[in-house]
Design a protein around this motif. Sequence first.
Motif, PDB file in Angstrom:
ATOM      1  N   ILE A  36      15.185  38.623  81.528  1.00  0.00           N
ATOM      2  CA  ILE A  36      13.326  38.316  80.829  1.00  0.00           C
ATOM      3  C   ILE A  36      13.307  37.930  79.452  1.00  0.00           C
ATOM      4  N   VAL A  39      14.855  35.252  78.930  1.00  0.00           N
ATOM      5  CA  VAL A  39      14.314  33.562  78.600  1.00  0.00           C
ATOM      6  C   VAL A  39      13.504  34.123  77.716  1.00  0.00           C
ATOM      7  N   TYR A  57      14.488  27.724  81.610  1.00  0.00           N
ATOM      8  CA  TYR A  57      14.722  28.154  82.282  1.00  0.00           C
ATOM      9  C   TYR A  57      16.423  28.238  83.502  1.00  0.00           C
ATOM     10  N   THR A 108      10.116  23.015  89.919  1.00  0.00           N
ATOM     11  CA  THR A 108      10.988  23.556  88.018  1.00  0.00           C
ATOM     12  C   THR A 108      10.516  22.256  87.739  1.00  0.00           C
ATOM     13  N   LEU A 116       4.623  26.538  84.242  1.00  0.00           N
ATOM     14  CA  LEU A 116       6.412  27.728  84.016  1.00  0.00           C
ATOM     15  C   LEU A 116       5.355  28.898  83.048  1.00  0.00           C
ATOM     16  N   LYS A 117       5.891  28.847  81.945  1.00  0.00           N
ATOM     17  CA  LYS A 117       4.910  29.895  80.966  1.00  0.00           C
ATOM     18  C   LYS A 117       3.754  30.729  82.018  1.00  0.00           C
ATOM     19  N   PHE A 120       5.566  32.434  84.400  1.00  0.00           N
ATOM     20  CA  PHE A 120       6.489  33.599  84.803  1.00  0.00           C
ATOM     21  C   PHE A 120       5.605  34.531  83.843  1.00  0.00           C
ATOM     22  N   THR A 124       5.812  38.220  86.059  1.00  0.00           N
ATOM     23  CA  THR A 124       6.600  39.742  84.795  1.00  0.00           C
ATOM     24  C   THR A 124       5.229  40.837  84.121  1.00  0.00           C
TER      25      THR A 124
END
Length: 133
Positions: A36, A39, A57, A108, A116-117, A120, A124
């Motif tokens: 995390i 990234v 990623y 992806t 994707l953000k 993620f 998280t």
Amino acid sequence: MRIKISKKAIFSLLLLALGGALGGFINGLLGAGGGIVIVLALSAALPDDEESRQSLYANALCVMLPLSLLTLSTYAIGGNIPDGFLGADYALLLLGAAIGGLLGAIITDKLSSRALKKIFAVLTVLAGVLMVI
């Protein structure tokens, strides 16, 4: 000939070094979670174009694989690997993770960096909430 390095480039390099150190520390401390931070550091340091965001990623995985192997080795040397680590339960987990990783890598390439953000971020936050409750 003199090479001039911009303040932004120096900041990016420092951010990467700090992100790497913090990601490694968290990975060593908790056995996971350093990705995390990696990234986030890469996200802040890479150019803000679609191609860089798409490879973010993959770049994080290139850092996390050797880092995870180092952490695993350190745990093993310290005797912190549970008995039966290579048992059938772990083999099934590894097989599922390998299949999921392959499918995720294929998908992806088809998603925008914005999507994707968001994925993620949601994962998280979800992981954080589940760890607390």
